[in-house]
Structure formats: C-alpha cells, structure tokens
Design an enzyme around this catalytic site. Structure first.
Site, PDB file in Angstrom:
ATOM      1  N   LYS A   1      -6.921   6.066   3.568  1.00 35.46           N
ATOM      2  CA  LYS A   1      -7.669   5.677   4.769  1.00 35.46           C
ATOM      3  C   LYS A   1      -8.572   6.799   5.258  1.00 35.46           C
ATOM      4  O   LYS A   1      -8.412   7.963   4.894  1.00 35.46           O
ATOM      5  CB  LYS A   1      -6.702   5.203   5.850  1.00 35.46           C
TER       6      LYS A   1
ATOM      7  N   ARG B   1       2.951   1.611   1.454  1.00 37.65           N
ATOM      8  CA  ARG B   1       1.962   0.767   0.773  1.00 37.65           C
ATOM      9  C   ARG B   1       0.861   1.680   0.252  1.00 37.65           C
ATOM     10  O   ARG B   1       0.153   2.325   1.043  1.00 37.65           O
ATOM     11  CB  ARG B   1       1.399  -0.260   1.757  1.00 37.65           C
TER      12      ARG B   1
END
Length: 265
Positions: free
Chosen positions: A204, A244
C-alpha cells in the site's frame, strides 16, 4: 491469504492476472508458495477507483473461483456485493471478505445470516472514489475500534453470529499514513475486541512513501515487498489471524523464521 486480483486497474498488479487463465495460474503459484487462502477479487478498491458493474464483476471472478476451488484451494471472495458473494459461494468459495464490512450492500448481512460462512468485517467509511476525504479521527485506534464494534453489533442484530466474524482495520481506507502506522502499532487494541483479525498492508501507498525514490516519488508498488514483509512480521507477533499479501513466498519465509526463533529452546 494470497491476493488474486482479477482486475485491469488494481494499484499493485492491475491487468497482470485479468484473464481467467492467468488469474488461475497465479493463484496456483501462490498456493505452491504457501498461501493458506486465495482472496479473489474483481473490483479495484484503490483510492479513486470507479466500480465495475455487478455483471462485469461476476464475469471476472466466477470462472477463477470455480477453477481454484476445483484445484483444492480454499478461496475467499473479495466483494462488497451480496449477489457476487452468493454466486461465488455457490462456485466453491468458503469465506467472504467485504471491505465495506456489510455497509455497501444492504443485502449482504441477510445473505449470510444463518450460515457458517466466515465474514471479514473491514473498517470502512465510504467508496474508493472519495474515501480519503473521510480520513479524519480524534484518535484513530479508539475510533476504528469503536466503529468496528458497532458494526459487529449491527451484523449480529441482522442475523450473523459473532463466531463467523473476523475484523480488518482497513489500512489505507480513509486512513493517512500515520493512521496506518498507529493501527499497526496498536493491533492489541483490535485484538481486544475478541474476534480474529486480518491485516492487509501489502504494497500500500504508505509503505511506498516510507522509502521514497531519490526524486521523492513513492516507491512503486512492486518494490514495497520488503516493507510489507516487515508489517506481516509485526502482525504475526501481535497474534493476528492472518495477513493478506501479494508476495506469498517472502512472507511465508519470514514468518517461518519468526516461528523458528519463538520455538527455539
């Protein structure tokens, strides 16, 4: 949890696995690398992303879910739509990962009520197109915990069982970089809500800004795996249920090393 993005526009690998055959092959590769669950999604939730139609989302994910479950994989369907979740479950998926926590589609709680299907409840304040305008908190850890607790209570009132719910702090969703770091620092507070926790920090933007390029631009998504592995180790040491990630091999290697240290006499 290995990420299988069946999208043309995901921030990390949009388009690489867009065709069903490519997505299935990628999922099988992640299984070989040690993934326990494959998270199949047909909608990009990167900041600013526009939503595909329901029909398009179904077209993207169903062949991939069918093929991967037929190959023996445990598959999670990453969707905010009840109809997509139900069709994917019929195709063999066994877990629903809803980044809206059941808020985007009023039909989602009813679709899963009375079932044993695990349901990931992520902290969410709005769709990707404008979610960053909602990144305002008095105390991000306390506020996220309070909002997640409230959503859990609502879902239980709508017929889901607490035992089937998992929590996700929603890193990057209506969060600044500092908000994300604070949530990672205080995973114990999320654990204190008494439900399993899933952490999704992989590649991210806040990781790219941590170690920018020489010209000051964030590091590209594909070059954020080392930082991702570090967040996975932090999460594992906090005792979370799962992480994840896009890069399964490096994550599994790191977590095995941590486990070896912890198990040593």
């Amino acid at each position: 949890m290995g990420v299988v993005n069946v999208t043309p526009d995901s921030f990390s690998d949009g388009g690489l696995w867009f065709e069903p055959e490519a997505a299935v092959a990628h999922g099988e590769e992640l299984l070989e690398q040690g993934a326990d669950i494959l998270d199949v999604g047909g909608e990009s939730t990167r900041p600013g992303a526009e939503r595909p139609s329901q029909e398009e989302e179904l077209r993207r994910v169903l062949p991939v879910v069918r093929a991967l479950t037929s190959a023996g994989a445990r598959v999670s369907i990453d969707t905010m739509r009840a109809e997509v979740a139900l069709r994917a479950l019929e195709a063999g998926a066994s877990l629903v990962n809803d980044v809206s926590g059941g808020l985007a589609d009023p039909g989602m709680p009813g679709a899963l009520a009375g079932t044993d299907v695990p349901f990931v409840v992520m902290h969410w304040r709005g769709h990707s197109a404008d979610m960053q305008s909602r990144a305002v908190y008095d105390d991000v850890v306390a506020d996220v915990c309070r909002e997640l607790r409230g959503q859990v209570d609502t879902l239980v009132e709508q017929g889901l069982r607490r035992e089937q719910l998992l929590l996700d702090p929603g890193l990057g969703f209506a969060k600044t970089a500092q908000h994300n770091w604070s949530l990672l620092r205080h995973l114990d507070a999320l654990q204190g809500l008494g439900l399993p926790v899933l952490v999704g920090a992989s590649r991210k933007g806040f990781l790219g800004r941590l170690t920018p390029l020489p010209d000051g631009r964030p590091r590209p998504a594909a070059d954020r795996d080392a930082a991702t592995v570090a967040t996975s180790v932090v999460a594992a040491q906090a005792g979370v249920w799962g992480v994840r990630v896009h890069n399964v091999r490096d994550t599994v290697d790191a977590l095995r090393a941590v486990a070896a240290v912890e198990d040593a006499p």
